[in-house]
Design a protein around this motif. Sequence first.
Motif, PDB file in Angstrom:
ATOM      1  N   GLY A  16       0.792  -1.222   0.000  1.00 35.67           N
ATOM      2  CA  GLY A  16       0.000   0.000   0.000  1.00 35.67           C
ATOM      3  C   GLY A  16       0.822   1.268   0.000  1.00 35.67           C
ATOM      4  N   VAL A  70      -5.808 -10.284 -11.871  1.00 33.21           N
ATOM      5  CA  VAL A  70      -6.359  -9.234 -11.009  1.00 33.21           C
ATOM      6  C   VAL A  70      -5.564  -9.187  -9.704  1.00 33.21           C
ATOM      7  CG1 VAL A  70      -8.376  -8.461  -9.707  1.00 33.21           C
ATOM      8  CG2 VAL A  70      -8.655  -9.363 -12.021  1.00 33.21           C
ATOM      9  N   THR A  71      -5.376 -10.353  -9.093  1.00 35.17           N
ATOM     10  CA  THR A  71      -4.556 -10.391  -7.872  1.00 35.17           C
ATOM     11  C   THR A  71      -3.120 -10.011  -8.198  1.00 35.17           C
ATOM     12  OG1 THR A  71      -5.919 -12.237  -7.133  1.00 35.17           O
ATOM     13  CG2 THR A  71      -3.938 -11.789  -5.858  1.00 35.17           C
TER      14      THR A  71
ATOM     15  N   GLU B 121     -21.107  -8.186  -5.976  1.00 35.64           N
ATOM     16  CA  GLU B 121     -20.324  -9.412  -6.035  1.00 35.64           C
ATOM     17  C   GLU B 121     -20.013  -9.838  -7.470  1.00 35.64           C
ATOM     18  OE1 GLU B 121     -21.920 -12.818  -3.963  1.00 35.64           O
ATOM     19  OE2 GLU B 121     -19.903 -13.600  -3.673  1.00 35.64           O
ATOM     20  N   VAL B 142     -12.623  -3.148  -7.597  1.00 41.80           N
ATOM     21  CA  VAL B 142     -11.820  -3.878  -6.598  1.00 41.80           C
ATOM     22  C   VAL B 142     -11.553  -5.275  -7.149  1.00 41.80           C
ATOM     23  CG1 VAL B 142     -12.556  -2.538  -4.593  1.00 41.80           C
ATOM     24  CG2 VAL B 142     -13.942  -4.465  -5.357  1.00 41.80           C
ATOM     25  N   GLY B 143     -11.203  -6.219  -6.282  1.00 47.51           N
ATOM     26  CA  GLY B 143     -10.938  -7.584  -6.725  1.00 47.51           C
ATOM     27  C   GLY B 143     -12.226  -8.327  -7.059  1.00 47.51           C
ATOM     28  N   ILE B 144     -12.080  -9.609  -7.363  1.00 41.79           N
ATOM     29  CA  ILE B 144     -13.210 -10.424  -7.793  1.00 41.79           C
ATOM     30  C   ILE B 144     -14.019 -10.893  -6.584  1.00 41.79           C
ATOM     31  CG2 ILE B 144     -13.849 -12.494  -9.083  1.00 41.79           C
ATOM     32  CD1 ILE B 144     -11.067 -12.154 -10.498  1.00 41.79           C
ATOM     33  N   GLU B 145     -15.330 -10.857  -6.726  1.00 45.34           N
ATOM     34  CA  GLU B 145     -16.267 -11.229  -5.663  1.00 45.34           C
ATOM     35  C   GLU B 145     -16.057 -10.420  -4.386  1.00 45.34           C
ATOM     36  OE1 GLU B 145     -16.928 -15.481  -4.975  1.00 45.34           O
ATOM     37  OE2 GLU B 145     -16.051 -15.869  -6.940  1.00 45.34           O
ATOM     38  N   GLU B 163     -13.354 -11.927  -2.254  1.00 44.21           N
ATOM     39  CA  GLU B 163     -13.224 -13.356  -1.949  1.00 44.21           C
ATOM     40  C   GLU B 163     -12.285 -14.071  -2.896  1.00 44.21           C
ATOM     41  OE1 GLU B 163     -16.862 -15.697  -1.059  1.00 44.21           O
ATOM     42  OE2 GLU B 163     -17.831 -13.798  -1.500  1.00 44.21           O
ATOM     43  N   SER B 164     -12.456 -13.813  -4.200  1.00 44.91           N
ATOM     44  CA  SER B 164     -11.725 -14.606  -5.176  1.00 44.91           C
ATOM     45  C   SER B 164     -10.321 -14.072  -5.422  1.00 44.91           C
ATOM     46  CB  SER B 164     -12.521 -14.667  -6.485  1.00 44.91           C
ATOM     47  OG  SER B 164     -12.204 -15.832  -7.175  1.00 44.91           O
ATOM     48  N   THR B 165     -10.068 -12.842  -4.999  1.00 44.99           N
ATOM     49  CA  THR B 165      -8.743 -12.250  -5.159  1.00 44.99           C
ATOM     50  C   THR B 165      -7.953 -12.348  -3.858  1.00 44.99           C
ATOM     51  OG1 THR B 165      -9.748 -10.752  -6.751  1.00 44.99           O
ATOM     52  CG2 THR B 165      -7.580 -10.164  -6.017  1.00 44.99           C
ATOM     53  N   SER B 166      -8.618 -12.724  -2.763  1.00 44.99           N
ATOM     54  CA  SER B 166      -7.976 -12.907  -1.462  1.00 44.99           C
ATOM     55  C   SER B 166      -7.271 -11.655  -0.972  1.00 44.99           C
ATOM     56  CB  SER B 166      -6.988 -14.082  -1.491  1.00 44.99           C
ATOM     57  OG  SER B 166      -7.682 -15.276  -1.740  1.00 44.99           O
ATOM     58  N   MET B 167      -7.971 -10.520  -1.077  1.00 39.22           N
ATOM     59  CA  MET B 167      -7.350  -9.266  -0.657  1.00 39.22           C
ATOM     60  C   MET B 167      -8.311  -8.386   0.119  1.00 39.22           C
ATOM     61  SD  MET B 167      -5.033  -7.889  -3.707  1.00 39.22           S
ATOM     62  CE  MET B 167      -3.374  -8.509  -3.819  1.00 39.22           C
ATOM     63  N   HIS B 169      -8.971  -4.459   0.260  1.00 35.91           N
ATOM     64  CA  HIS B 169      -8.677  -3.246  -0.512  1.00 35.91           C
ATOM     65  C   HIS B 169      -9.048  -2.032   0.352  1.00 35.91           C
ATOM     66  CE1 HIS B 169      -8.463  -5.865  -4.047  1.00 35.91           C
ATOM     67  NE2 HIS B 169      -9.600  -6.396  -3.633  1.00 35.91           N
ATOM     68  N   VAL B 178      -8.445   3.104  -4.790  1.00 32.88           N
ATOM     69  CA  VAL B 178      -7.883   2.075  -3.914  1.00 32.88           C
ATOM     70  C   VAL B 178      -6.448   2.471  -3.619  1.00 32.88           C
ATOM     71  CG1 VAL B 178      -7.241  -0.343  -3.711  1.00 32.88           C
ATOM     72  CG2 VAL B 178      -9.393   0.283  -4.807  1.00 32.88           C
ATOM     73  N   ILE B 179      -6.134   2.669  -2.338  1.00 32.53           N
ATOM     74  CA  ILE B 179      -4.790   3.136  -2.007  1.00 32.53           C
ATOM     75  C   ILE B 179      -3.913   2.028  -1.436  1.00 32.53           C
ATOM     76  CG2 ILE B 179      -5.419   5.542  -1.680  1.00 32.53           C
ATOM     77  CD1 ILE B 179      -5.442   4.899   1.374  1.00 32.53           C
ATOM     78  N   ALA B 180      -4.507   0.880  -1.100  1.00 27.43           N
ATOM     79  CA  ALA B 180      -3.685  -0.242  -0.629  1.00 27.43           C
ATOM     80  C   ALA B 180      -4.432  -1.542  -0.861  1.00 27.43           C
ATOM     81  CB  ALA B 180      -3.356  -0.082   0.848  1.00 27.43           C
ATOM     82  N   ASN B 181      -3.666  -2.576  -1.154  1.00 23.53           N
ATOM     83  CA  ASN B 181      -4.218  -3.920  -1.327  1.00 23.53           C
ATOM     84  C   ASN B 181      -3.405  -4.862  -0.464  1.00 23.53           C
ATOM     85  OD1 ASN B 181      -6.048  -3.457  -3.817  1.00 23.53           O
ATOM     86  ND2 ASN B 181      -4.077  -2.547  -4.365  1.00 23.53           N
TER      87      ASN B 181
END
Lengths: 401, 329
Positions: A16, A70-71, B121, B142-145, B163-167, B169, B178-181
């Motif tokens: 971040g 994406v990740t 979602e 943002v990420g997925i789901e 959920e699907s990106t495991s992050m 945000h 988005v300033i941090a993931n």
Amino acid sequence: MGVLAMFASPNVYADGSPPPNATEEPQSLMVHVVYLGKAYPEPQPLSLMQTIPADGGVAGAKLGAEEINVTGKFLGRQYALEIAMVPADGDIVARAKEVLATKPSMIVADLGAADLLTLADLPEAANAIILDARTIDDRLRQDDCRRNVFHLLPSRAMRTDALAQFLMLKRWPRWFLLKGVGAQDEAYAADMRRSALRFGGKIVEERTYSYNPGARRVDTGFQQIQTQMPLATQNAPSYDVLVVADEADQFGDYLPYNTYEARPIAGTQGLVATAWHPSFQEYSALQMQHRFTLFAHRDMTERDYAGWLALRIVGEAFIRSGKTEPADLRAFLRSKEFEVAGFKGEGLTFRHWDQQLRQPVLLAQALMVTSMSPQEGFLHQKFLTDTLGFDEPEAKCHLAP
Amino acid sequence: MPSRAMIGSIRALCFVAASFCLVAFEAQASKLFITNERDNTVTVLDGESLSVIKTIPVGERPRGIAITPDHKEVLVCDGDADDITIIDTDTLAVTGTLETGPDPETLALSPAGDIIYVSNENDSMVTVLDKATGKVIARVPVGIEPEGLAVSDDGRIVVDVSESTSMAHFIDTQSWKVIANVLVDTRPRIAEFTPDRKQIWVSSEIGGTVSIIDSASRKVTRKIGFDIAGIRPELITPVGVRFTLDGKTAFVALGRANRVGVIDTANYEVKRYLLVGQRVWQLAFNADGSRLYAVNGLTNDVSVIDVAKLDVLKSVPVGRLPWGIAIKP
């Protein structure tokens, strides 16, 4: 090994913090993945409602690549997916060597058993990581297992175990096994016999049925089928369920409501054990179905699921391990630290002895998922999902770390 | 909200001056609002008797639910209707809907209650709505789901987990960027600020852990795992997270483990597992923090937990596949 490449700037770092120097492009690790498939001739399904998509498996892999990017974008990883398709009469060795020469980080293999072994046994593939997204053959997890191959779909034995557990839970333990004449049908029948022994079912009758469907698109012939199927199933000892072993779909879909006695159909038709089904919506699978339909404009098949899962495994391996060398990645995939989410309500992991992905298995009929195995009460000292397929003590394959 | 003892004495007084007290008591009665994903309804329970006051039809697939800071309205995400249903907490009437974009799963409100944040979602967005007008202020990719949302006290930061990106945000509410993931374990579900706002706890359903993110550095400083005798690790699927008002204890719903984990926030140790219904999902406290309610998706009920005694008192049936809960003090 992955190649370091300068890449278009994501405007944030993993932690971040802003980029240290706005003029400096952050480095991104480029991961090269090859989807190696072959255009095998596919038999036309008996039902006009079923079609075999031309991009089966590939579409799932492409969507999986989009998702891990994406990740990856947030963490300085980019994944490039290359699709390498060999024609039906093409030379798998030549194409595999070309692919291996590019030193891909991982290979997704959409190959039959023989071609998969050809690929895995090439000297150039000794240190490759091959994600098998197609086969269900037990022998690839037993006598013919390979240390550079990881199997994503449930093996045939896992499927018959999943079905057998459900039939035992239903207290339908007497099975009439009707098998086709193909080698795969005999393999399915052998697994069903094994499942019967494991879970206390009884095969009260076993018959081979030879039926050539010929042209599958004809506008008559129901009268004949209506007499042929009862003939094939009459004079059997008392049984609860007709288990059909017909992987090529020669006659299995003709059986429901056509048996001599009123019995449910299960096996390769009727109630079928599978890793994915277009009607599956539990454990957030609904979101996956939506995403896939938007992406590919059709239903998601089991092969698409395998392709998608392969890319998700690539993503997890790189992001979670922080490694790039194949030896390190292989060790990570085999470790307790690795898991991948596949809409089954639990993390999926690899069995270290045969590198088969542990997973719950769906039991589905035409329009609905009926159940998911392992069933309640089938216990295991380590993983409930290890009640499906060849468990460590009975495995003929014990791959070294 | 009055404590049980106080309510007892109010009731005693009411015996003497019935008409006056009846009104006073009615105005103070707390209510529980539970979304029933399968039934397309919200069950309203009386906070004291836990009997069903009303079952309110809402849009299709209701899941996320929140109450406005003034406690006058409850907002419900209708996933398959692509909108939010607004319920008046006094009359229990549906007073309106707000369009949200595709598949709203959860929502959160700004501290002033004027801005609504929605996780879409299906299209990997957080939609920001002006509550008064229903107008879209921003759509943040943002990420997925995307699922759980948490808003900082000052309203400057919104944390959304995908959920699907495991992050997790971190969204800046001035710039809508988005300033941090922050990478967490697999399939994060819920983000929740600690009462002192120094940490954000993120549950990971498939990872089976809770990640603690430092609010200032936005780094994962610790992960909490769960170990339950007789329960397979893969069935421990953390979802809902809540803290006691004093911040000393955290409660984590453990999904398919059918338990709520009780964590001492001083040493991050899990000190107790409370057996509740099947696939326990979201949690909520009553106003004074003496009761915790756990929503059990597969047994269609809500477990009532005595927070001081760490004891599960009873379970109350609600609709089918109950998912989320909001409480009017």
